[in-house]
Design an enzyme around this catalytic site. Structure first.
Site, short mmCIF file in Angstrom:
data_model
loop_
_atom_site.label_atom_id
_atom_site.label_comp_id
_atom_site.label_asym_id
_atom_site.label_seq_id
_atom_site.Cartn_x
_atom_site.Cartn_y
_atom_site.Cartn_z
N HIS A 162 36.96 136.39 87.24
CA HIS A 162 35.55 136.81 87.28
C HIS A 162 35.36 138.25 87.73
O HIS A 162 34.53 138.56 88.58
CB HIS A 162 34.76 135.87 88.19
CG HIS A 162 34.75 134.45 87.72
ND1 HIS A 162 35.69 133.53 88.14
CD2 HIS A 162 33.94 133.80 86.85
CE1 HIS A 162 35.45 132.36 87.56
NE2 HIS A 162 34.40 132.50 86.77
N CYS A 165 35.75 132.54 81.27
CA CYS A 165 36.69 132.39 82.39
C CYS A 165 37.76 131.34 82.13
O CYS A 165 38.92 131.50 82.55
CB CYS A 165 35.94 132.11 83.69
SG CYS A 165 34.89 130.65 83.69
N ASP A 175 41.66 135.16 90.02
CA ASP A 175 40.26 135.01 89.63
C ASP A 175 39.92 135.87 88.42
O ASP A 175 40.06 137.10 88.48
CB ASP A 175 39.39 135.41 90.82
CG ASP A 175 37.91 135.19 90.58
OD1 ASP A 175 37.56 134.62 89.53
OD2 ASP A 175 37.10 135.59 91.42
#
Length: 384
Positions: free
Chosen positions: A278, A81, A276
């Site tokens: 993820h 990430c 994001d």
């Protein structure tokens, strides 16, 4: 997937209905309501903000790519990430450089060639210069292997290593990264803690080296890794962090929660907007000549925000300066922000690392005061 992301990050992703101004990477959006009964998310200002937000390039976890180096990793799920967040920040720098800050993703193909070429640079293979494969390789000198999580400071140094190795190998003929890079650190390369020092002479030297001494200045990417507390950001730094999104040179912040990096791109009140990484998607490698490519996996149409106070104190701020005038404007803004910090700046600006105070060119009076107050703020800084 949203529930998974919320569980990983530890907070809800609902967007507030505030009518306060939104700052997104140096652009201000007025969320004023002509009709008091109208919701903020339906205002013209919010619509323009949404279009801008959704035009930013999204990098996420990918699976199914060719294994990284000699490892067995064909996915970066659960560990990549920070690398993906940094790719988003650098992609934003390239977007601004090649297409300008006002660029928005077109609704229909064919797309801009510059846009497609930028996406190609971040494909998931060694052939793409800024792929996760090449970022991992750049970390070998720091004993960072595939599958290991990396923090903001080490991530900045990876980019520095990758870019400089490309410049040394290919010289000015390589157009994939048309700017110098400068990782701003404290004294002794950050080993003593304290606020990082942006040295104008260092920036100038980096630009000159990038241009092989052909010109004195070039576009430059500034990366400022910071640690602003122990378990959480010291509250004194929160308004300073939010203010960086008002800089025209803003590229956002690599931040998030411990072990869960995101790309912070804007601020409203006490909250920040973020992209994001993820989400797990299939690996994609877009040809730089494919102007009809499906680029939907590189953009996000869900706007999320989190409390600024909830982010991890270890982070990195990015800025892009197109030329010397832009850099001077950035230094002026940074100095003004530091002057408002009550002796605890995010970073300081000075002409040279060893020049006497009287020779500093930006806000000399401020730096004298900051030096006197350094001791009181020192306890909030950790080694980078």
């Amino acid at each position: 997937m949203r529930r998974i992301q919320e569980r990983v990050l530890g907070y809800k992703t609902n967007v507030s209905n505030s009518i306060s101004d939104i700052w997104l990477l140096g652009v201000c959006y007025k969320i004023c309501l002509e009709d008091p009964s109208q919701e903020a998310v339906h205002s013209n200002g919010y619509a323009a903000f949404s279009e801008d937000f959704c035009s930013r390039i999204l990098m996420t976890y990918r699976k199914g790519f060719v294994s990284i180096g000699d490892s067995k990793y064909s996915s970066d799920v659960h560990w990549g990430c920070m690398l993906r967040s940094s790719q988003m920040l650098v992609a934003q720098a390239l977007l601004v450089h090649r297409l300008g800050r006002s660029w928005r993703k077109p609704l229909h193909q064919p797309f801009d060639r510059d846009y497609i070429e930028i996406l190609h640079m971040f494909g998931d293979s060694e052939d793409s210069p800024f792929s996760i494969h090449n970022l991992v390789k750049a970390g070998e000198s720091y004993a960072l292997a595939p599958g290991s999580w990396v923090g903001p400071y080490a991530m900045c140094r990876r980019w520095e290593t990758l870019i400089r190795s490309k410049i040394e190998k290919e010289g000015l003929q390589d157009k994939s990264f048309p700017m110098a890079i400068y990782v701003v650190s404290g004294d002794e390369d950050g080993e003593r803690g304290g606020a990082p020092v942006l040295c104008i002479e260092d920036a100038s030297r980096n630009c000159s080296e990038f241009q092989k001494n052909q010109t004195e200045w070039s576009p430059i990417l500034l990366l400022v890794p910071l640690v602003l507390g122990l378990d959480k950001v010291n509250p004194r730094y929160l308004p300073l962090l939010a203010a960086t999104f008002t800089f025209p040179q803003s590229l956002g912040i690599l931040g998030g929660r411990p072990g869960a990096s995101t790309y912070l791109v804007g601020a409203q009140d006490d909250k920040v907007f973020y992209l994001d990484p993820h989400e797990v998607q299939q690996a994609v490698n877009i040809s730089k000549d494919d102007l009809e490519a499906d680029t939907s996996s590189y953009h996000c149409n869900v706007i999320r925000q989190i409390p600024l106070e909830s982010i991890d104190p270890s982070l990195a701020i990015g800025f892009y300066c197109r030329d010397k005038d832009d850099f001077d404007d950035f230094c002026s803004r940074a100095s003004e922000l530091a002057a408002e910090s009550n002796g605890a700046p995010l970073f300081t600006v000075t002409q040279s690392r060893h020049s006497p105070k009287s020779s500093r060119s930006h806000e000399a009076d401020f730096f004298d005061a900051a030096d006197d107050a350094e001791g009181s703020a020192q306890d909030d800084w950790q080694l980078l």
